[in-house]
Structures are given as C-alpha cells and as structure tokens.
Design a protein around this motif. Sequence first.
Motif, mmCIF file in Angstrom:
data_model
loop_
_atom_site.group_PDB
_atom_site.id
_atom_site.type_symbol
_atom_site.label_atom_id
_atom_site.label_comp_id
_atom_site.label_asym_id
_atom_site.label_seq_id
_atom_site.Cartn_x
_atom_site.Cartn_y
_atom_site.Cartn_z
ATOM 1 N N SER A 35 0.831 -1.208 0.000
ATOM 2 C CA SER A 35 0.000 0.000 0.000
ATOM 3 C C SER A 35 0.866 1.259 0.000
ATOM 4 O O SER A 35 0.522 2.262 -0.633
ATOM 5 N N MET A 38 2.184 1.907 -3.522
ATOM 6 C CA MET A 38 1.115 2.543 -4.299
ATOM 7 C C MET A 38 0.995 4.021 -3.910
ATOM 8 O O MET A 38 0.913 4.907 -4.776
ATOM 9 N N CYS A 46 -5.420 6.042 -4.662
ATOM 10 C CA CYS A 46 -5.542 4.596 -4.490
ATOM 11 C C CYS A 46 -4.822 4.163 -3.210
ATOM 12 O O CYS A 46 -5.270 3.255 -2.512
ATOM 13 N N GLY A 47 -3.703 4.830 -2.901
ATOM 14 C CA GLY A 47 -2.995 4.531 -1.662
ATOM 15 C C GLY A 47 -3.841 4.817 -0.434
ATOM 16 O O GLY A 47 -3.913 4.007 0.499
ATOM 17 N N VAL A 110 -6.492 -2.615 -5.472
ATOM 18 C CA VAL A 110 -5.987 -2.360 -6.826
ATOM 19 C C VAL A 110 -6.978 -2.871 -7.861
ATOM 20 O O VAL A 110 -7.228 -2.215 -8.888
#
Length: 309
Positions: A35, A38, A46-47, A110
């Motif tokens: 994570s 990302m 998205c993180g 994801v």
Amino acid sequence: MQLLYALEQIRVPWLTELLSYLTYFGGLYGFMVLSIIMFWCIDKRCGYFMLSLGFIGTVLNQFLKILFRIPRPWVLDPNFQPVEAAVPDAGGFSFPSGHTQNVFATFGGVFAWTKRAWLKVLCAVMILLVAFSRMYLGVHTPLDVGVSVVLGIILLVILCPVFRSLDEHPNRMYGFLAVLAVLLIGFLLYSYLAPYPDWMYVEEHFVNITEARHNASLLAGALVGLTIAYTLDLRVTHFDTKAVWWAQIIKVVVGLVITLAVIEGLKKVLGHSDAVTCLRYGLGVLFAAGIWPMTFGWFARLGGRAVKR
C-alpha cells in the motif's frame, strides 16, 4: 474440517513452501509495503483507499473474532495438524481470516481501482491464492476465509466511489476517518467490557482477547497518524508521486527502511505495551504518509528535470 483434512493429505514440500511465502502478502507488513508503494509511487488516492480499506477491514475483522470466539482448527480438532511453520503467525481467534481481509485491502483495492484487465486478473489470482493458502496451511476453515471474502467485497463496493471522488470532495476523507474512529472506540469498549464466558479467562484462551486489544491499539495509532498526514497533504504538502524510475526505487527503499526503523526501533527501546504500540504505529504512519512525502519534490527533480504534475 473435511476440506482441511483433504488438503492435509495432498500437501507436498514444494507447494507448502510456495504457499507459505505467498501467504505473507496477507500479513501486516505485506499490506503495509504494497500500500505504501502505491501511495508513494503510483496513485496516492488509491494509496489512501488501500490504507483505509485495510484499517476498517481490520477493525471489523477483529470485532468479529472476539464476538464469535471461534478457536483455530487444531484447537477445534486436536487430531488435525496444521503446517507447523504457519502457526506462530496465526494469532487470535480463527473466524474470520485476517490475512484474507488484508489481501483484499491490497490486491482487492488495486482490482477495484484499475481499469487494466491484466492487472485485475493478477489481483484476483493473488486474492484466491492467499485465501487458499490459509486453508492449505491449516490455519483457517473455509468459513473463516469465505466470510472475509464477502466482507472484503462489500467494503470494496462501498468505499471505492468515496475515494475516487476525493479530488472533488477532499473533506469526505474526514467523514470516513470519523466513522472509523467510532467503530474503533466501539471495538475497544466491547473488548474490555463484554461479559466473556468463564472458559475465556483461562490463559490459553484469554490471550486471544489480549491480541485483539493489542491490534486495537495499533489501529488507534495508525488512525491518528493517517488523520494528521492527510491534513498535511491537504493543507501543506500536496505531494505528487511522479519521478524517474530509479528515483522511485531510492524513494521506496529509503522510506521503507526509515518507516520500519521507527516502528521496530521504538519497540526495542520502549517495549511492546499497548500504549507503545499505539505510539509506534502512529508515528510510523505519520512519517510514511505525512513527513516522507515532503521530500517527493526533490525526488521528482532527480534525473536532471522536474516531473510535471
């Protein structure tokens, strides 16, 4: 238990070793590393989604564990033999599966976020492999895994639209964090005030409640750290994830080393009480999500040119 016995009969060394490695993608550090990569290098929205999905999923997962208090398969049936190497990492009650919940926060996050078909397939395969590994290794039943899968899907459906709209409605993140805080407080109150049956106060069983309270402390610190970090990003940092590929590698390696040094270093210095755990993960998340991103402008300028936003 019949499926677990069937899987026990087909265990072979190479598959056991492979699934023993893959199952770590559903562990705490597997979730943190993926994570954070990302968050730092690819897409910070998205993180935020993956981190928040992991936090709320863990709160619900831990609450269900102490609510239903279902022992591990080898406790339910002393004749059953799990893979011995997998047992130390299987703390707390069995139902539902925490590793399966975590893998939904990483690869499930994801999967819900990306539009690339090949990446969706890869994420789905990883989710299935980690979920299967928990049963193959003998540390969870199909019910444990199945409920985590259903809970993970529900959270993906509910939360993905919220985090996709963060650019237009950034304050929605605070609403989510407030809901998470309420759930966490409720979980803590239940863990301390619930009327447990007498058998729960035997040391070998009460350690499961202790594990749940310890995880609650971890989550409380992480929640405070994430709240401060998000405010810094929103008000001050406005960081961008872009940089040349080799700068990204340096960013990730150095950042992860410092983050883990904060989390594990404080443990060695101050011990591992619940209060220290809260402090460790609060500072670790604050550094990873709030302080370290302040250097990303410098990383973006490596390679002889600034990366345009």
